[in-house]
Scaffold this motif. Structure first.
Motif, short mmCIF file in Angstrom:
data_model
loop_
_atom_site.label_atom_id
_atom_site.label_comp_id
_atom_site.label_asym_id
_atom_site.label_seq_id
_atom_site.Cartn_x
_atom_site.Cartn_y
_atom_site.Cartn_z
N ARG A 2 0.67 -1.13 -0.07
CA ARG A 2 -0.08 0.05 0.03
C ARG A 2 0.87 1.13 0.05
N VAL A 3 0.58 2.06 -1.07
CA VAL A 3 1.54 3.16 -0.90
C VAL A 3 0.57 4.49 -0.82
N TYR A 4 0.99 5.17 0.36
CA TYR A 4 0.24 6.33 0.49
C TYR A 4 -0.03 7.56 -0.10
N ASP A 5 1.21 8.00 -0.66
CA ASP A 5 1.25 9.29 -1.38
C ASP A 5 2.25 8.81 -2.58
N PRO A 6 1.54 8.68 -3.94
CA PRO A 6 2.51 8.18 -5.09
C PRO A 6 3.50 9.34 -5.20
N ILE A 7 4.77 9.08 -5.61
CA ILE A 7 5.94 9.88 -5.91
C ILE A 7 6.38 9.10 -7.03
N PRO A 8 7.08 9.97 -7.95
CA PRO A 8 8.04 9.23 -9.01
C PRO A 8 8.99 8.06 -8.49
N GLU A 9 9.72 8.76 -7.47
CA GLU A 9 10.69 7.55 -6.94
C GLU A 9 10.07 6.38 -6.53
N LEU A 11 7.13 4.88 -7.66
CA LEU A 11 6.61 4.37 -8.72
C LEU A 11 7.59 3.62 -9.76
N ASN A 12 8.78 4.61 -9.80
CA ASN A 12 9.60 3.98 -10.84
C ASN A 12 10.54 2.92 -10.09
N ALA A 13 10.59 3.03 -8.90
CA ALA A 13 11.36 1.69 -8.17
C ALA A 13 10.40 0.50 -8.29
N LEU A 14 8.85 0.78 -8.27
CA LEU A 14 7.97 -0.44 -8.34
C LEU A 14 8.12 -1.12 -9.71
N LYS A 15 8.76 -0.49 -10.65
CA LYS A 15 8.54 -1.02 -12.11
C LYS A 15 9.41 -2.29 -12.36
N ASP A 16 8.41 -3.42 -13.05
CA ASP A 16 8.72 -4.83 -12.81
C ASP A 16 9.06 -5.55 -11.91
N SER A 17 8.82 -4.94 -10.87
CA SER A 17 8.73 -5.49 -9.44
C SER A 17 7.79 -6.97 -9.10
N ASN A 18 6.80 -6.66 -10.06
CA ASN A 18 5.59 -7.74 -9.75
C ASN A 18 4.98 -7.68 -8.34
N LEU A 19 4.91 -6.35 -7.70
CA LEU A 19 4.58 -6.37 -6.37
C LEU A 19 3.05 -5.70 -6.67
N GLN A 20 1.97 -6.30 -6.31
CA GLN A 20 0.64 -5.81 -6.51
C GLN A 20 0.36 -4.39 -5.45
N ILE A 21 -0.08 -3.40 -6.26
CA ILE A 21 0.05 -2.21 -5.33
C ILE A 21 -1.68 -1.58 -5.20
N ILE A 48 -1.76 5.64 -15.62
CA ILE A 48 -1.38 5.31 -17.04
C ILE A 48 -0.07 5.34 -17.38
N ASN A 49 0.80 6.34 -16.88
CA ASN A 49 2.22 6.12 -17.24
C ASN A 49 3.06 5.11 -16.50
N TYR A 50 2.52 4.47 -15.88
CA TYR A 50 3.23 3.21 -15.13
C TYR A 50 2.42 1.76 -15.24
N ILE A 51 1.24 1.89 -15.71
CA ILE A 51 0.43 0.59 -15.74
C ILE A 51 0.91 -0.34 -16.27
N LYS A 52 2.05 -0.25 -17.60
CA LYS A 52 2.52 -1.44 -18.01
C LYS A 52 3.72 -2.14 -17.44
N GLN A 53 4.05 -1.39 -16.59
CA GLN A 53 5.28 -2.00 -15.64
C GLN A 53 4.88 -1.94 -14.22
N VAL A 54 3.85 -1.65 -13.57
CA VAL A 54 3.59 -1.64 -12.34
C VAL A 54 2.31 -2.25 -12.16
N ARG A 55 2.07 -3.24 -11.22
CA ARG A 55 0.66 -3.86 -10.99
C ARG A 55 -0.23 -3.27 -9.95
N ILE A 56 -0.77 -2.13 -10.61
CA ILE A 56 -1.74 -1.23 -9.78
C ILE A 56 -2.90 -1.95 -9.66
#
Length: 612
Positions: A2-9, A11-21, A48-56
């Motif tokens: 659970r991410v309380y306040d999304p920031i680029p740092e 969201l970028n770290a979550l790319k391709d992590s396969n963690l459900q968000i 939208i800018n992250y959905i291909k690499q982050v499992r939101i």
């Protein structure tokens, strides 16, 4: 996560992590999102800018907004419009089946929560909550709920017992519940049903936790029990009384202690990890609490066959596989069982019954036994251990006659296994019982009884020489019923929050370490590991036998064994353990409880909804 306040740092770290968000929109951003354009911009920037690499998976629009809370009541007019606008954008991108829009509530919205079936939303919040629930129902989205038995306990400790709050109450209360978490969760379900006339809205527990320090109720010991039990319960298929038979999706609060949080001191101590800066280049992240989540598959179940109503071996093997049980102890190998185990990938502890040992003192008989029961199956059956005898002891009348045969049989079987170059794959041992020990409290003072030292020392030397573990049957149940005045039930079932005078919070670890210490004294060092070859608790049949107590014991034992907690003497690793037993065995002799140790009924249904 659970991410309380999304920031680029983040969201970028979550790319391709396969963690459900679960992505949260802070309360102070909601007013802006009542503007459809701002909602569109937020979704594009953060989804939208992250959905291909982050499992939101979820977007939580706001957190604990309530007309009853001064700090959040000002956001009430913005909540539903913001949710609707974000939903429209998600739908326009055809992500509505993938990303669910919801909001997280707190328990203060409810009234009449006991019994849970009488729960309703308070009259002064109904107009606020009803359209939100209708929105969730319409969009097939769950309600998010922050559920904290901790706060209920510290708010009313005279009426809410600690054991009820931390999943450690053996018997149900008058409403049928054994733990407060389920009662609180069902209270929300019942309230939802009343407000919309039905309940087709599921609940995801978006926060739950217990502080490790900082004030009343904040304790490392209590928090360890709470988190361990919550994880085990949530992952099991027990569900709740109102929603049985399925896991409970749950987010623990929180990853780290947060030293800048405002409010009570306990608020800063909910973290399950500790973050330490070692120097400019290195940090250390360690667990406060060793959880089942960080698990190794090391829990097996003993397959006893002393009953006249048990399933066929093939059905038993399929039952192990269906329930994720990866290890089996087999007491008396027969063709039906060994054939059923072929290609099952189940790890096996194969036992040689006590009455077969005399024959195996003849090397030819030992060779024949190994060929018939091991070599003929080893290519298709994962035989890991051979237990030569079970609970043979000079102190037990029913087994003392086998003492002269035990070590010679072990040595002969070992020679045959070595001759087939299987000695690294198949380990030869024997299973002891804790009656061989003396001076077991504190565990560090434990020794083997003087009159068994000559017997056991040679066994241990054999195990050390062959790099083999000792097998030990460890039953806190029998220690408890043997001395209930001095052994507390909470200590026996892993439910004692604080350590005793020797530093132990549970009897299982104390008994296991007692054996380790005794081994060290017998041979001057301890390089022999221990595998717990039996441990269990009966649900009925005699004193101490209770379904509620057995449920707590097995659930806690599994969680503890699979964690990396270890014991005080052997910390930091899982404890390979076999539960006793797979089925009730109605032909067993002895006390009535002996017939009731099964974790499954003979009809193959689970007793305790355990997750192995």
């Amino acid at each position: 996560m659970r991410v309380y306040d999304p920031i680029p740092e983040t969201l970028n770290a979550l790319k391709d992590s396969n963690l459900q968000i679960m992505l949260c929109i802070p309360n102070d951003k909601l007013q802006a999102l009542t503007d459809p354009k701002e909602a569109y911009n937020w979704v594009v920037a953060n989804v939208i800018n992250y959905i291909k690499q982050v499992r939101i998976r979820y977007i939580s629009v706001g957190n604990e907004i309530s007309p009853l809370i001064a700090r959040s009541s000002q956001f009430v007019p913005f909540l539903l419009p913001a949710m609707e606008n974000v939903q429209r954008v998600i739908t326009s991108f055809r992500l509505n089946d993938r990303v669910k829009i919801s909001t997280a509530i707190e328990m203060g919205l409810l009234a009449n929560t006991y019994p849970p079936s009488q729960s309703t939303f308070r009259g002064d919040v109904t107009s606020f909550i009803k359209p939100i629930i209708e929105f969730l129902k319409q969009n097939n989205a769950p309600l998010l709920a922050n559920i904290y038995p901790y706060f209920a306990y510290i708010g009313d400790p005279e009426h809410v017992s600690l054991s009820y709050a931390i999943f450690a109450q053996p018997e149900p209360d008058s409403s049928g519940y054994t733990n407060l978490f389920d009662a609180m969760l069902d209270s929300i379900y019942y309230a939802i049903g009343k407000v919309i006339g039905e309940n087709k809205v599921e609940i995801v527990v978006s926060e739950s936790g217990w502080p490790s320090e900082g004030g009343f109720g904040g304790s490392m010991g209590i928090a360890t029990i709470y988190y361990r039990n919550l994880i085990g319960h949530a992952k099991s298929k027990a569900g709740t009384i109102h929603k049985p038979g399925k896991p409970i999706e749950t987010y623990l609060f929180a990853m780290f202690d947060e030293n800048l949080k405002i409010g009570a001191e306990t608020e800063r101590h909910f973290g399950i990890h500790v973050f330490r800066i070692i120097n400019r280049r290195f940090v250390e992240i360690t667990l406060h609490f060793p959880f089942e989540s960080f698990e190794v598959q090391c829990v097996g179940v003993c397959y006893g066959r002393n009953g006249n109503n048990l399933p066929l071996a093939e059905d038993v093997v399929n039952l192990y596989k269906a329930n994720g049980i990866t290890s089996m102890r087999v007491y008396d190998p027969i063709l039906e069982t060994l054939n059923a185990l072929k290609d099952s990938n189940i790890q096996i502890m194969l036992c040689i019954p006590n009455d077969k040992l005399q024959a195996l003192t003849d090397p030819k008989e030992a060779y024949n036994w190994v060929v018939a029961n091991v070599i003929n199956y080893i290519k298709q059956v994962r035989i890991r251990y051979i237990s030569v005898g079970n609970e043979i002891s000079p102190l037990i009348a029913g087994s003392s006659q086998f003492i002269p045969f035990l070590l010679p049989a072990m040595e002969n079987v070992q020679r045959v296994i070595t001759s087939f170059r299987l000695n690294d794959r198949v380990k030869i041992s024997t299973a002891i019982e804790t009656g061989l020990l003396a001076n077991t409290y504190p565990p560090s003072q434990s020794t083997f009884h003087g009159d068994v030292t000559s017997f056991i020392k040679s066994i241990i030397e054999f195990l050390k020489q062959n790099n083999v573990p000792l097998l030990a049957n460890i039953y806190p149940y029998f220690a408890y019923i043997g001395d209930p005045d001095h052994v507390s039930l909470s200590y026996a079932i892993f439910a004692q929050p604080e350590p005793d005078s020797s530093g132990y919070t549970n009897l299982f670890d104390a008994m296991l370490d007692s054996i380790y210490y005794a081994i060290g004294k017998a041979i001057g060092e301890n390089k022999v590991e221990i595998v717990v070859s039996e441990s269990g608790w009966p649900p009925d049949g005699d004193f101490g036998g209770s379904m509620g107590i057995a449920t707590i014991y097995y659930r806690n034992l599994i969680g503890h064994a699979k964690s990396k907690a270890g014991t005080i003497h052997k910390p930091g690793k899982p404890i390979e353990t076999y539960l006793f037993a797979m089925f009730d065995e109605n032909l067993k002799i002895g006390a009535e409880t002996e017939k009731h140790f099964g974790v499954f009924y003979p009809d193959k249904t689970q007793k305790y909804n355990l997750t192995f």
